[in-house]
Each structure stands twice: as structure tokens, then as C-alpha cells.
Design a protein around this motif. Structure first.
Motif, PDB file in Angstrom:
ATOM      1  N   ALA A   1       0.834  -1.206   0.000  1.00  0.00           N
ATOM      2  CA  ALA A   1       0.000   0.000   0.000  1.00  0.00           C
ATOM      3  C   ALA A   1       0.867   1.254   0.000  1.00  0.00           C
ATOM      4  CB  ALA A   1      -0.922  -0.011   1.216  1.00  0.00           C
ATOM      5  N   ARG A   2       1.966   1.219   0.762  1.00  0.00           N
ATOM      6  CA  ARG A   2       2.864   2.368   0.835  1.00  0.00           C
ATOM      7  C   ARG A   2       3.548   2.611  -0.513  1.00  0.00           C
ATOM      8  NH1 ARG A   2       8.129   2.685   2.144  1.00  0.00           N
ATOM      9  NH2 ARG A   2       8.153   0.495   2.782  1.00  0.00           N
TER      10      ARG A   2
ATOM     11  N   LEU B   1       1.426  -0.422 -13.993  1.00  0.00           N
ATOM     12  CA  LEU B   1       2.061  -1.278 -12.991  1.00  0.00           C
ATOM     13  C   LEU B   1       2.651  -2.475 -13.708  1.00  0.00           C
ATOM     14  CD1 LEU B   1       2.615  -2.332 -10.079  1.00  0.00           C
ATOM     15  CD2 LEU B   1       0.299  -3.316 -10.129  1.00  0.00           C
ATOM     16  N   VAL B   2       3.971  -2.645 -13.588  1.00  0.00           N
ATOM     17  CA  VAL B   2       4.642  -3.805 -14.166  1.00  0.00           C
ATOM     18  C   VAL B   2       4.980  -4.770 -13.030  1.00  0.00           C
ATOM     19  CG1 VAL B   2       6.605  -4.646 -15.502  1.00  0.00           C
ATOM     20  CG2 VAL B   2       5.579  -2.429 -16.056  1.00  0.00           C
ATOM     21  N   LEU B   3       4.283  -5.898 -13.002  1.00  0.00           N
ATOM     22  CA  LEU B   3       4.481  -6.903 -11.960  1.00  0.00           C
ATOM     23  C   LEU B   3       5.612  -7.830 -12.384  1.00  0.00           C
ATOM     24  CD1 LEU B   3       0.717  -7.650 -11.224  1.00  0.00           C
ATOM     25  CD2 LEU B   3       2.316  -6.421  -9.728  1.00  0.00           C
ATOM     26  N   ASN B   4       6.824  -7.400 -12.095  1.00  0.00           N
ATOM     27  CA  ASN B   4       8.013  -8.138 -12.502  1.00  0.00           C
ATOM     28  C   ASN B   4       8.592  -8.990 -11.373  1.00  0.00           C
ATOM     29  OD1 ASN B   4      10.645  -8.513 -14.154  1.00  0.00           O
ATOM     30  ND2 ASN B   4      11.349  -7.518 -12.274  1.00  0.00           N
TER      31      ASN B   4
ATOM     32  N   MET C   1       4.049 -19.187  -3.258  1.00  0.00           N
ATOM     33  CA  MET C   1       2.645 -18.870  -3.531  1.00  0.00           C
ATOM     34  C   MET C   1       2.266 -17.510  -2.960  1.00  0.00           C
ATOM     35  SD  MET C   1       0.254 -20.366  -5.288  1.00  0.00           S
ATOM     36  CE  MET C   1       0.510 -22.153  -5.260  1.00  0.00           C
ATOM     37  N   ILE C   2       2.817 -17.188  -1.804  1.00  0.00           N
ATOM     38  CA  ILE C   2       2.542 -15.884  -1.191  1.00  0.00           C
ATOM     39  C   ILE C   2       3.034 -14.756  -2.090  1.00  0.00           C
ATOM     40  CG2 ILE C   2       3.158 -14.359   0.737  1.00  0.00           C
ATOM     41  CD1 ILE C   2       3.261 -16.918   2.489  1.00  0.00           C
ATOM     42  N   LEU C   3       4.239 -14.915  -2.618  1.00  0.00           N
ATOM     43  CA  LEU C   3       4.830 -13.870  -3.458  1.00  0.00           C
ATOM     44  C   LEU C   3       4.232 -13.841  -4.855  1.00  0.00           C
ATOM     45  CD1 LEU C   3       6.918 -11.696  -4.157  1.00  0.00           C
ATOM     46  CD2 LEU C   3       8.570 -13.538  -4.578  1.00  0.00           C
ATOM     47  N   ASN C   4       4.167 -14.996  -5.485  1.00  0.00           N
ATOM     48  CA  ASN C   4       3.831 -15.044  -6.910  1.00  0.00           C
ATOM     49  C   ASN C   4       2.341 -15.044  -7.218  1.00  0.00           C
ATOM     50  OD1 ASN C   4       6.587 -15.136  -7.577  1.00  0.00           O
ATOM     51  ND2 ASN C   4       6.629 -17.356  -7.283  1.00  0.00           N
ATOM     52  N   ARG C   5       1.517 -15.348  -6.233  1.00  0.00           N
ATOM     53  CA  ARG C   5       0.067 -15.288  -6.450  1.00  0.00           C
ATOM     54  C   ARG C   5      -0.580 -14.227  -5.561  1.00  0.00           C
ATOM     55  NH1 ARG C   5      -3.452 -20.150  -4.320  1.00  0.00           N
ATOM     56  NH2 ARG C   5      -2.828 -19.077  -2.391  1.00  0.00           N
ATOM     57  N   ASP C   6      -0.543 -14.447  -4.261  1.00  0.00           N
ATOM     58  CA  ASP C   6      -1.285 -13.590  -3.337  1.00  0.00           C
ATOM     59  C   ASP C   6      -0.836 -12.130  -3.405  1.00  0.00           C
ATOM     60  OD1 ASP C   6      -2.308 -16.047  -2.653  1.00  0.00           O
ATOM     61  OD2 ASP C   6      -1.256 -16.188  -0.740  1.00  0.00           O
TER      62      ASP C   6
ATOM     63  N   LEU D   1      -1.434  -6.411  -4.856  1.00  0.00           N
ATOM     64  CA  LEU D   1      -0.844  -5.168  -5.359  1.00  0.00           C
ATOM     65  C   LEU D   1      -1.613  -4.650  -6.565  1.00  0.00           C
ATOM     66  CD1 LEU D   1       1.278  -3.001  -5.236  1.00  0.00           C
ATOM     67  CD2 LEU D   1       2.855  -4.518  -6.459  1.00  0.00           C
ATOM     68  N   ALA D   2      -2.052  -5.556  -7.418  1.00  0.00           N
ATOM     69  CA  ALA D   2      -2.852  -5.138  -8.577  1.00  0.00           C
ATOM     70  C   ALA D   2      -4.134  -4.443  -8.117  1.00  0.00           C
ATOM     71  CB  ALA D   2      -3.180  -6.347  -9.451  1.00  0.00           C
ATOM     72  N   ARG D   3      -4.760  -4.983  -7.094  1.00  0.00           N
ATOM     73  CA  ARG D   3      -6.002  -4.385  -6.584  1.00  0.00           C
ATOM     74  C   ARG D   3      -5.738  -3.031  -5.935  1.00  0.00           C
ATOM     75  NH1 ARG D   3      -8.708  -9.863  -3.886  1.00  0.00           N
ATOM     76  NH2 ARG D   3      -9.762 -10.577  -5.801  1.00  0.00           N
ATOM     77  N   LEU D   4      -4.654  -2.937  -5.167  1.00  0.00           N
ATOM     78  CA  LEU D   4      -4.310  -1.671  -4.525  1.00  0.00           C
ATOM     79  C   LEU D   4      -4.009  -0.601  -5.576  1.00  0.00           C
ATOM     80  CD1 LEU D   4      -1.985  -3.010  -1.680  1.00  0.00           C
ATOM     81  CD2 LEU D   4      -4.141  -1.785  -1.338  1.00  0.00           C
ATOM     82  N   ALA D   5      -3.261  -0.981  -6.599  1.00  0.00           N
ATOM     83  CA  ALA D   5      -2.924  -0.039  -7.657  1.00  0.00           C
ATOM     84  C   ALA D   5      -4.157   0.392  -8.431  1.00  0.00           C
ATOM     85  CB  ALA D   5      -1.900  -0.654  -8.602  1.00  0.00           C
ATOM     86  N   ALA D   6      -5.031  -0.567  -8.719  1.00  0.00           N
ATOM     87  CA  ALA D   6      -6.230  -0.276  -9.509  1.00  0.00           C
ATOM     88  C   ALA D   6      -7.117   0.766  -8.843  1.00  0.00           C
ATOM     89  CB  ALA D   6      -7.020  -1.559  -9.748  1.00  0.00           C
ATOM     90  N   GLU D   7      -7.072   0.845  -7.523  1.00  0.00           N
ATOM     91  CA  GLU D   7      -7.870   1.843  -6.809  1.00  0.00           C
ATOM     92  C   GLU D   7      -7.395   3.263  -7.113  1.00  0.00           C
ATOM     93  OE1 GLU D   7     -10.635   1.500  -4.957  1.00  0.00           O
ATOM     94  OE2 GLU D   7     -10.589  -0.580  -5.664  1.00  0.00           O
TER      95      GLU D   7
END
Length: 248
Positions: A72-73, A88-91, A106-111, A116-122
Motif C-alpha cells: 500500500a505504501r 504497474l509492471v508486476l516483474n 505462492m505468497i509472493l507469486n500469487r497472493d 498489489l494489482a487491486r491496490l494499484a487499480a484503486e
């Protein structure tokens, strides 16, 4: 590339490798770039300095995207510094590191990617785009086996891709598109080098089968292009084709 003057882009995992080169290419196209890193501040600041030396604009933000408050920060700093967020480039990816928590891949690559995509989309306006960077070994993991050591990463990255694809309707409502870009093993990356050490000759075998393996900079050029490429949301770009993965 399209002129990106005035546009702001976060590139995760961009203190080295594909992410670092992608960030510099986007900055050269005029974008305000946010260099994200987890722990290597000097390396990230070096990328910022390289961009600024060429007249570009960039900041380095330390943020572990597996932590919600950090993610979020990261978004908030991008918006506060440059007045908005357009791409947003999810690299960032991983899962082969030692000493991490259980299910770290799984925590890093999925969750974390989905969150982050949802936070950015806001914070992103209509017309924005999210680019998810993956590998053929992950994208095709259900059809083609990969090396055992890489399998947890491949499965989790495919899970992340699937989760983001399921998010397309919600993103579309906001006018935000999602594009996936995938490549074979990349010459010079940490992952490719590690797998080649574990399985001597693996890199050469893939190079021979594929006909060509992209370098870090060559793949970064393709990632940067997808930021503004004229493609539909949900498009998957198979860089270099998928020889050895796609059944002919």
C-alpha cells in the motif's frame, strides 16, 4: 515506444535484472518510474542515478510486496510523488530463496501480485494497464514439466497469472487492462544461472531447442513495449514464440 511523458509507472523487483532494464527503458520514453526493491537499497539507488543522469525521473521505494502495508505504501508514494499512477509492471518473483516462510512462492507469486494489482487499480485512471511478467516454464506448467527445483515457482506463478485473469472483469469496469508477457529462460538471470548449476547443460539445451534465448535487455525491451502495446485486455505475449512448449 509510445511517448510516456507525464505517465507514472511502478516496476516491481526493479533494482536488477529484467526489472532494472525495463525501468530504464520506460524512463527513456519519458515516464516517471518507481524503482521497487525489497532489501538492496544501494542497488536501487544506482538505477535511479542512471536514469537521472540521462534526464529521466525516478525514485527508489523499498517495499516487500508480500506485506500488505508495504504494498500500500509503494502505491501511495508513487501517487504522492508524481501525482498519479498509470501503469504497474508486476516483474518481482521468486520462490527458490532459502530460509523463507512456508509457501513463500505462492505468497509472493500469487497472493501478493493480486493484492498489489487491486491496490494499484484503486488509484489508476481509465486507460491504465497492468503487465504481469512470467516465464514459459510457468505459463505452460500444466502442459510441460519443468525442473523439480523450479516447479514450486512455476506453479505459483501460473496461479498468480490465473488469479489476475479472473480479475479482468473488475479491472475492465475501471477501464484498466491486463497484459501477460512470457519468455523462455533468460540469459544472464539469477534463476537461469542457478538452474544451470543444478542441471549442467540445461541452459544450452533450452537454447538449442528454442533456437534463441533472450538476454536480460532484449526481454526488458519486450516488456516495456507491452506497457502501451495495442492489444486487448487478457492478451498473452509469448516472446520468442513457445517452441518446445506449444504442441505443433
Amino acid at each position: 515506444m509510445t511517448n510516456l511523458a507525464g505517465k507514472t509507472i511502478i516496476v516491481t523487483g526493479s533494482s536488477r535484472g529484467v526489472g532494472a532494464d525495463t525501468a530504464q527503458i520506460l524512463a527513456e520514453a519519458g515516464a516517471n518510474v518507481v524503482i521497487n526493491y525489497r532489501s538492496k537499497a544501494p542497488r536501487a539507488e544506482k538505477i535511479v542515478a542512471a536514469i537521472e543522469e540521462k534526464g529521466g525521473k525516478a525514485i527508489a521505494v523499498g517495499a516487500d510486496i508480500t506485506k500488505e502495508e508495504d504494498a500500500a505504501r509503494l502505491v501511495d508514494i508513487a501517487v504522492e510523488t508524481f501525482g498519479g499512477l498509470d501503469y504497474l509492471v508486476l516483474n518481482a518473483s521468486g520462490g527458490m530463496e532459502k530460509g523463507m516462510v512456508e509457501d513463500y512462492a505462492m505468497i509472493l507469486n500469487r497472493d501478493s501480485q493480486l493484492r498489489l494489482a487491486r491496490l494499484a487499480a484503486e488509484k489508476m485512471p481509465s486507460g491504465s494497464r497492468i503487465v504481469f511478467v512470467t516465464s514459459h516454464q510457468a505459463h505452460f506448467i500444466r502442459e510441460v514439466e519443468t525442473m523439480p527445483e523450479y516447479q514450486p515457482v512455476a506453479l505459483s506463478k501460473r496461479a498468480g497469472e490465473d488469479a489476475l485473469i479472473e480479475e479482468i472483469p473488475a479491472l475492465s469496469e475501471k477501464g484498466i487492462s491486463l497484459v501477460i508477457i512470457s519468455a523462455d529462460m533468460i540469459e544472464g538471470t539469477v534463476t537461469a544461472s542457478l538452474l544451470n548449476r543444478i542441471h549442467p547443460g540445461a541452459l544450452e539445451a533450452r537454447r538449442e531447442e528454442a533456437g534463441k534465448l533472450y538476454t536480460v535487455n532484449e526481454f526488458a525491451q519486450e516488456v516495456a513495449k507491452m506497457v502501451t502495446a495495442d492489444v486487448e485486455s487478457g492478451h498473452t505475449e509469448l516472446v520468442g514464440g513457445g517452441k518446445g512448449f506449444i504442441k505443433e
